[in-house]
Design a protein around this motif. Structure first.
Motif, mmCIF file in Angstrom:
data_model
loop_
_atom_site.group_PDB
_atom_site.id
_atom_site.type_symbol
_atom_site.label_atom_id
_atom_site.label_comp_id
_atom_site.label_asym_id
_atom_site.label_seq_id
_atom_site.Cartn_x
_atom_site.Cartn_y
_atom_site.Cartn_z
ATOM 1 N N ASP A 59 0.835 -1.206 0.000
ATOM 2 C CA ASP A 59 0.000 0.000 0.000
ATOM 3 C C ASP A 59 0.867 1.251 0.000
ATOM 4 O O ASP A 59 1.737 1.402 0.863
ATOM 5 C CB ASP A 59 -0.908 0.030 1.237
ATOM 6 N N ILE A 60 0.615 2.141 -0.947
ATOM 7 C CA ILE A 60 1.223 3.469 -0.964
ATOM 8 C C ILE A 60 0.073 4.469 -0.969
ATOM 9 O O ILE A 60 -0.845 4.352 -1.783
ATOM 10 C CB ILE A 60 2.111 3.683 -2.210
ATOM 11 N N ALA A 61 0.104 5.421 -0.045
ATOM 12 C CA ALA A 61 -0.930 6.458 -0.006
ATOM 13 C C ALA A 61 -0.272 7.829 0.008
ATOM 14 O O ALA A 61 0.778 8.029 0.626
ATOM 15 C CB ALA A 61 -1.817 6.294 1.219
ATOM 16 N N VAL A 62 -0.891 8.766 -0.701
ATOM 17 C CA VAL A 62 -0.406 10.138 -0.781
ATOM 18 C C VAL A 62 -1.535 11.044 -0.303
ATOM 19 O O VAL A 62 -2.633 11.037 -0.871
ATOM 20 C CB VAL A 62 -0.002 10.488 -2.232
ATOM 21 N N LEU A 63 -1.267 11.786 0.787
ATOM 22 C CA LEU A 63 -2.291 12.615 1.435
ATOM 23 C C LEU A 63 -3.564 11.805 1.698
ATOM 24 O O LEU A 63 -4.679 12.251 1.463
ATOM 25 C CB LEU A 63 -2.601 13.861 0.583
ATOM 26 N N GLY A 64 -3.359 10.581 2.163
ATOM 27 C CA GLY A 64 -4.468 9.720 2.557
ATOM 28 C C GLY A 64 -5.168 8.994 1.438
ATOM 29 O O GLY A 64 -6.059 8.177 1.670
#
Length: 248
Positions: A59-64
């Motif tokens: 999992d990669i998340a950017v600003l949620g």
């Protein structure tokens, strides 16, 4: 909310896995470093976040928001990358004006002329550079242009891949001071890849030490400055830098 988060991320090039189970969270406004020797997987993590190394799991998340595996325009508005080599990352036959205007044109942003001039000033370049070509600029000036291009869309996050290592030592400090100032002025989040511990000391709040594709330690920069990193490899890196983590 984290600006960037990775959870159990594996990254491969073809049949070769190069990052194993990476996990970290970078807070909004934080400057976070990935350190380790060449081949440890640190630049690969940046490339996966940027969409340039799409063969990953986890999992990669950017600003949620979960990060997909493709390059997409929405992502470009919030996260941009500055590459190591300002000689290779800027088109040699385009003027600086064309280079800086391009992201605005792609995203349909107006007031291009004013924005280009304002950004040149922000990165410490006189407006007379606007219609020059890259070969007419020094390495440090080119890297200022590369930083300006990354900031044209007013992103929240900058991915910085060894942003000073291709530059002369005298110029490195100027670029690091520029990055520090821009981060404060624009409330940017940095994820910086470097093998240079004094750079981490100067620019970052925390660091993750990578070895052979794995994160072996995450620590505050105060531990780096005090020489109290705990993992044997992290201590080895510190010793190899001569215990010098100040600088610039």
């Amino acid at each position: 909310m984290s600006a960037l988060s990775l959870n159990n991320v594996d990254i491969s090039y073809g049949d070769t896995k190069v990052v194993f189970g990476a996990g970290l969270a970078v807070a909004e406004g934080e400057s976070f470093a990935l350190v380790g020797e060449s081949g440890s997987g640190k630049s690969t993590i940046l490339r996966a976040i940027a969409g340039l190394a799409p063969d990953w799991t986890g999992d990669i998340a950017v600003l949620g928001k979960p990060r997909g595996k493709k390059l997409d325009k929405d992502f470009a508005r919030i996260c941009q990358m500055v590459f190591q080599d300002p000689y290779g990352s800027i088109h040699p036959r385009k003027t600086i004006d064309a280079t800086l205007s391009e992201p605005l044109a792609i995203h349909g942003v107006g007031n291009r002329s004013e924005r280009v001039e304002a950004m040149l000033v922000a990165v410490g370049l006189d407006r007379r550079f606007r219609f020059r070509f890259p070969h007419q600029l020094s390495g440090g000036q080119r890297q200022r242009v590369a930083i300006a291009r990354a900031l044209m869309l007013e992103p929240k996050i900058l991915l910085l891949d060894e942003p000073t290592s291709a530059l002369d030592v005298s110029v490195q400090a100027e670029i690091l001071n520029l990055l520090k100032r821009l981060r404060a002025e624009q409330n940017l989040t940095f994820l910086l890849v470097t093998h240079n511990l004094p750079v981490v000391s100067f620019l970052c709040d925390r660091l993750a030490v990578m070895r052979r594709g794995q994160i072996v330690e995450i620590a505050g920069v105060d531990k780096l400055k005090a020489g109290t990193l705990t993992h044997p490899y992290a201590r080895e890196l510190y010793a190899a830098s001569g215990g010098h983590t100040e600088g610039h």
